[in-house]
Design a protein around this motif. Structure first.
Motif, PDB file in Angstrom:
ATOM      1  N   THR A 128      36.702  32.200  29.188  1.00  0.00           N
ATOM      2  CA  THR A 128      36.911  32.253  27.740  1.00  0.00           C
ATOM      3  C   THR A 128      38.248  31.641  27.309  1.00  0.00           C
ATOM      4  N   TYR A 157      37.283  38.375  18.846  1.00  0.00           N
ATOM      5  CA  TYR A 157      38.480  37.550  18.593  1.00  0.00           C
ATOM      6  C   TYR A 157      38.289  36.590  17.430  1.00  0.00           C
ATOM      7  N   ALA A 170      43.979  37.742  27.530  1.00  0.00           N
ATOM      8  CA  ALA A 170      43.886  38.387  28.848  1.00  0.00           C
ATOM      9  C   ALA A 170      42.433  38.751  29.128  1.00  0.00           C
ATOM     10  N   GLU A 183      46.495  33.694  29.912  1.00  0.00           N
ATOM     11  CA  GLU A 183      46.407  33.966  31.337  1.00  0.00           C
ATOM     12  C   GLU A 183      46.042  32.701  32.108  1.00  0.00           C
ATOM     13  N   TRP A 221      33.322  39.305  38.473  1.00  0.00           N
ATOM     14  CA  TRP A 221      33.376  38.045  37.708  1.00  0.00           C
ATOM     15  C   TRP A 221      34.220  36.993  38.431  1.00  0.00           C
ATOM     16  N   ALA A 270      41.689  42.395  19.646  1.00  0.00           N
ATOM     17  CA  ALA A 270      40.250  42.432  19.940  1.00  0.00           C
ATOM     18  C   ALA A 270      40.201  42.570  21.460  1.00  0.00           C
ATOM     19  N   ALA A 275      35.672  43.976  37.965  1.00  0.00           N
ATOM     20  CA  ALA A 275      36.782  43.031  37.802  1.00  0.00           C
ATOM     21  C   ALA A 275      36.839  42.037  38.966  1.00  0.00           C
TER      22      ALA A 275
HETATM   23  P1  NAI Z   1      39.408  42.587  33.889  1.00  0.00           P
HETATM   24  O1  NAI Z   1      37.977  42.286  34.163  1.00  0.00           O
HETATM   25  O2  NAI Z   1      40.071  43.736  34.568  1.00  0.00           O
HETATM   26  O3  NAI Z   1      39.614  42.799  32.308  1.00  0.00           O
HETATM   27  C1  NAI Z   1      39.142  41.864  31.354  1.00  0.00           C
HETATM   28  C2  NAI Z   1      39.289  42.464  29.975  1.00  0.00           C
HETATM   29  O4  NAI Z   1      38.906  41.498  29.005  1.00  0.00           O
HETATM   30  C3  NAI Z   1      38.382  43.682  29.752  1.00  0.00           C
HETATM   31  O5  NAI Z   1      39.065  44.625  28.944  1.00  0.00           O
HETATM   32  C4  NAI Z   1      37.202  43.084  28.979  1.00  0.00           C
HETATM   33  O6  NAI Z   1      36.486  44.024  28.199  1.00  0.00           O
HETATM   34  C5  NAI Z   1      37.909  42.070  28.118  1.00  0.00           C
HETATM   35  N1  NAI Z   1      37.077  40.965  27.622  1.00  0.00           N
HETATM   36  C6  NAI Z   1      36.200  40.206  28.309  1.00  0.00           C
HETATM   37  N2  NAI Z   1      35.660  39.260  27.516  1.00  0.00           N
HETATM   38  C7  NAI Z   1      36.220  39.430  26.285  1.00  0.00           C
HETATM   39  C8  NAI Z   1      36.078  38.784  25.031  1.00  0.00           C
HETATM   40  N3  NAI Z   1      35.244  37.744  24.879  1.00  0.00           N
HETATM   41  N4  NAI Z   1      36.806  39.237  23.976  1.00  0.00           N
HETATM   42  C9  NAI Z   1      37.647  40.293  24.104  1.00  0.00           C
HETATM   43  N5  NAI Z   1      37.832  40.941  25.278  1.00  0.00           N
HETATM   44  C10 NAI Z   1      37.125  40.522  26.348  1.00  0.00           C
HETATM   45  O7  NAI Z   1      40.185  41.243  34.182  1.00  0.00           O
HETATM   46  P2  NAI Z   1      41.720  41.076  34.595  1.00  0.00           P
HETATM   47  O8  NAI Z   1      41.853  41.251  36.056  1.00  0.00           O
HETATM   48  O9  NAI Z   1      42.578  41.863  33.700  1.00  0.00           O
HETATM   49  O10 NAI Z   1      41.902  39.499  34.337  1.00  0.00           O
HETATM   50  C11 NAI Z   1      41.968  38.957  33.033  1.00  0.00           C
HETATM   51  C12 NAI Z   1      42.664  37.599  33.123  1.00  0.00           C
HETATM   52  O11 NAI Z   1      43.971  37.798  33.616  1.00  0.00           O
HETATM   53  C13 NAI Z   1      42.007  36.620  34.096  1.00  0.00           C
HETATM   54  O12 NAI Z   1      42.073  35.324  33.577  1.00  0.00           O
HETATM   55  C14 NAI Z   1      42.841  36.706  35.356  1.00  0.00           C
HETATM   56  O13 NAI Z   1      42.859  35.484  36.083  1.00  0.00           O
HETATM   57  C15 NAI Z   1      44.203  36.988  34.771  1.00  0.00           C
HETATM   58  N6  NAI Z   1      45.083  37.744  35.667  1.00  0.00           N
HETATM   59  C16 NAI Z   1      46.370  37.293  35.803  1.00  0.00           C
HETATM   60  C17 NAI Z   1      47.266  37.919  36.594  1.00  0.00           C
HETATM   61  C18 NAI Z   1      48.664  37.393  36.662  1.00  0.00           C
HETATM   62  O14 NAI Z   1      49.416  37.778  37.567  1.00  0.00           O
HETATM   63  N7  NAI Z   1      49.077  36.542  35.744  1.00  0.00           N
HETATM   64  C19 NAI Z   1      46.884  39.098  37.406  1.00  0.00           C
HETATM   65  C20 NAI Z   1      45.525  39.547  37.137  1.00  0.00           C
HETATM   66  C21 NAI Z   1      44.665  38.883  36.299  1.00  0.00           C
END
Ligand code: NAI
Length: 387
Positions: A93, A68, A88, A111, A187, A42, A184
């Protein structure tokens, strides 16, 4: 090391849809060694976009879910339903998705930050233990081999007594209000999605976990933190923060967390100073570890070389001199997650089980650190007891 190919774990993803920052590396890491098989997802906040993306990734139509909750329910009803899930999505969430997944008997890879408060993290820890389920947290840099070398050097006394720890994750990508155009980033500076902090939780927790892993004999006793919003519209969330920490063995640390370090590409560094020698690792040159013995010329250790400690070579994929990067580091972690989830099929004998494994306690510690930093900073930068 030989790659395990028996019986991949049936795996689903929440978030990480098309165009997301971190979705691709989750899929690459999980699928690299055939320890997971992507069978459900999802992927997106937009149901149709998410389903379409799932089909493009090759999922069966009935397993490309619109959200989800439908995925966790639908998969629980199948005899061949998913066994593990990766999350991710934006930070707000993580708690509710992790909770629902655990309640439905799924292992979780979440994450960072795991959630917003110590209380929530402790609830998830209790739930995962009562269900005997694994929760991994993607502090991905910990999968680099030179972090294992650093850990072995500290354990073997190569540095002597640890005195000072310098930590930084300070990039320059958000030195202007890029969030006006970039969702991105938007948020990340909104407390409703990001939680009580921006850079502390988003990036400061990465070097913090490296320090926890390398210096696992040391515990933080107290800390003080100041944080700023140099781009004013980000207040109350910070785009820069400096934290001082005292450890129980008398060592002192500082952590610079920043998204406004103009000109810096990534700027994640860890320098550990002991009574005999120091080591330094920089994530932009992850295959090297600098070793400086007082009174001698500095040495640069290279990944994949026979002079490293054995545990730094366990995850070797190709001989020294060939650069490995973040994708390999994440794949190393995903293999360790699989080994904990299904030890009979995925544990490589003796070896993987001693390597760094960012588990739910690591997730809890990250949340505890952010909570304490925010408490200190909001009180004007005072010392606060850590536990
Ligand atoms: P982003 O904004 O680029 O992507 C988020 C994705 O989640 C999008 O595809 C969106 O449509 C989807 N999404 C949002 N709410 C949703 C839901 N309720 N159900 C299903 N899909 C949903 O965000 P990004 O940068 O990818 O970050 C995501 C997470 O990853 C964050 O918690 C961030 O802190 C973490 N992160 C971790 C990194 C690491 O090195 N471990 C690096 C970058 C991000």
């Amino acid at each position: 090391m030989s790659q395990q190919t028996r019986k991949p774990i049936r795996w689903g993803m929440v978030g990480g849809g098309r165009g997301s920052q971190i979705g691709t590396i989750h899929r690459n890491a999980a699928l690299r060694d055939n320890v997971f098989a992507l069978v459900a997802g999802a992927f997106d906040i937009d149901p149709e976009r998410g389903r379409a993306f799932g089909l493009e990734l090759g999922l069966d139509a009935d397993r490309a879910y619109s959200d989800y909750k439908a995925m966790i329910k639908g998969e629980a009803e199948r005899p061949d339903g998913i066994e593990a899930i990766s999350i991710a999505t934006p930070n707000n969430t993580h708690y509710e998705i992790t909770r629902l997944a655990l309640e439905n008997g799924l292992h979780v890879i979440c994450e960072k930050p795991l959630c917003f408060s110590v209380q929530e993290a402790e609830e998830l820890l209790t739930l995962s233990r009562s269900k005997d389920l694994i929760v991994g947290v993607t502090y991905g840099y910990a999968g680099h081999q030179m972090i294992e070398q650093a850990r072995a050097m500290v354990r073997n006394g190569d540095l002597g007594e640890i005195r000072v720890v310098n930590l930084a994750f300070a990039h320059g990508f958000h030195s202007e209000a890029v969030e006006e155009k970039n969702p991105a980033t938007r948020w990340r500076v909104d407390p409703a999605f990001a939680g009580p902090s921006y850079v502390l939780g988003d990036i400061g927790t990465h070097p913090l976990f490296l320090a926890e892993a390398i210096l696992d004999h040391m515990k933080i006793k107290r800390l003080m933190c100041v944080r700023q919003s140099f781009v004013k519209s980000r207040a109350p969330l910070e785009d820069n923060a400096i934290t001082l920490m005292e450890y129980d063995n008398g060592a002192i640390a500082n952590v610079w967390s920043s998204a406004i370090n103009a000109g810096s590409m990534h700027g994640q560094r860890i320098r550990i100073v002991g009574s005999k020698a120091s080591i330094e690792w920089w994530d932009e040159q992850p295959n090297q570890l600098r070793y400086e013995i007082q009174g001698e010329p500095a040495r640069i250790f290279e990944r994949g070389m026979g002079y490293l400690y054995p545990q730094a070579l366990i995850d070797d994929r190709i001989g020294g001199g060939h650069p490995e990067g973040l994708f390999e580091a994440w794949a190393n972690l995903y293999r360790r997650f699989a080994a904990r989830m299904q030890p009979h099929d995925h544990a490589a004998p003796s070896d993987i089980s001693n390597l760094i494994f960012p588990d739910i306690e690591a997730g809890l510690e990250g949340v505890r650190w952010v909570e304490n930093c925010v408490r200190s900073a909001n009180a004007g930068g005072i010392w606060v007891d850590y536990r």
